[in-house]
Design a protein around this motif. Structure first.
Motif, mmCIF file in Angstrom:
data_model
loop_
_atom_site.group_PDB
_atom_site.id
_atom_site.type_symbol
_atom_site.label_atom_id
_atom_site.label_comp_id
_atom_site.label_asym_id
_atom_site.label_seq_id
_atom_site.Cartn_x
_atom_site.Cartn_y
_atom_site.Cartn_z
ATOM 1 N N UNK A 118 0.842 -1.209 0.000
ATOM 2 C CA UNK A 118 0.000 0.000 0.000
ATOM 3 C C UNK A 118 0.869 1.248 0.000
ATOM 4 N N UNK A 119 0.479 2.208 -0.840
ATOM 5 C CA UNK A 119 1.103 3.528 -0.863
ATOM 6 C C UNK A 119 0.089 4.528 -1.414
ATOM 7 N N UNK A 120 0.538 5.716 -1.779
ATOM 8 C CA UNK A 120 -0.326 6.713 -2.417
ATOM 9 C C UNK A 120 0.289 7.106 -3.757
ATOM 10 N N UNK A 121 -0.526 7.696 -4.612
ATOM 11 C CA UNK A 121 -0.051 8.169 -5.916
ATOM 12 C C UNK A 121 0.775 9.441 -5.784
ATOM 13 N N UNK A 123 -5.566 10.662 -1.530
ATOM 14 C CA UNK A 123 -5.319 11.779 -0.628
ATOM 15 C C UNK A 123 -6.385 12.834 -0.895
ATOM 16 N N UNK A 124 -6.619 13.702 0.105
ATOM 17 C CA UNK A 124 -7.600 14.772 -0.104
ATOM 18 C C UNK A 124 -6.964 15.936 -0.856
ATOM 19 N N UNK A 168 -3.648 11.977 3.747
ATOM 20 C CA UNK A 168 -4.221 10.632 3.713
ATOM 21 C C UNK A 168 -5.182 10.476 4.883
ATOM 22 N N UNK A 169 -6.330 9.878 4.623
ATOM 23 C CA UNK A 169 -7.281 9.557 5.686
ATOM 24 C C UNK A 169 -6.834 8.233 6.313
ATOM 25 N N UNK A 170 -6.502 8.267 7.597
ATOM 26 C CA UNK A 170 -5.977 7.083 8.280
ATOM 27 C C UNK A 170 -6.929 5.902 8.178
ATOM 28 N N UNK A 193 3.821 5.414 3.447
ATOM 29 C CA UNK A 193 3.132 6.681 3.210
ATOM 30 C C UNK A 193 4.002 7.836 3.678
ATOM 31 N N UNK A 194 3.991 8.905 2.927
ATOM 32 C CA UNK A 194 4.706 10.119 3.321
ATOM 33 C C UNK A 194 4.004 10.779 4.478
#
Length: 145
Positions: free
Chosen positions: A92-95, A120-121, A126-128, A144-145
């Motif tokens: 899992x990560x974010x774009x 992300x918003x 990121x919403x935990x 995650x950053x």
């Protein structure tokens, strides 16, 4: 010119520059070599590793020197994924991660890992709960950053 990108890199302290210049001029041996130059370089490397380890409360063998953040991110992400692949192949990560993180995940995806990109918003946060919801029994890494 004004430099404001201290998040990427900062200028070294003058003492560090002087020490590095001295070492590069006089102790340029390959620490893996068995000749005198190599042995002295190995001693310096071991001393540096021990000092770093003591400063953060770990064993010297747990310290790994890399050339920078990109190499470090690749080593940590791919190393963890490969180490725990027997437990699962979901990560899992974010774009919005740094390219060195994001591209490591994308390469793992090409190698057969399933990657979940948590959104992300509009502020990049990121919403935990979304991270918690994305975790599965076969998740072996969240970055995650």
């Amino acid at each position: 010119m004004k430099y404001f990108d201290y998040a990427a890199t900062t200028p070294p302290h003058p003492d560090v520059i002087r020490t590095m210049a001295e070492i590069m001029e006089t102790q340029f041996g390959n620490p893996s070599s068995i000749h005198g130059y190599g042995e002295r370089a190995d001693q310096l490397l071991r001393r540096a590793r021990s000092g770093c380890a003591a400063a953060i409360g770990v064993k010297p063998e747990e310290i790994v020197f890399t050339s920078g953040a990109t190499e470090s991110n690749n080593l940590a992400i791919k190393g963890a994924a490969l180490r725990y692949q027997s437990r699962g192949r979901h990560i899992i990560t974010t774009a919005t991660e740094h390219a060195s993180v994001y591209e490591s995940f994308m390469q793992l995806q090409q190698w057969g890992w399933e990657v979940t990109l948590v959104p992300v918003n509009s502020d990049g946060v990121v919403n935990a709960q979304q991270v918690v919801d994305a975790i599965r029994p076969d998740t072996v890494l969240v970055s995650l950053m």
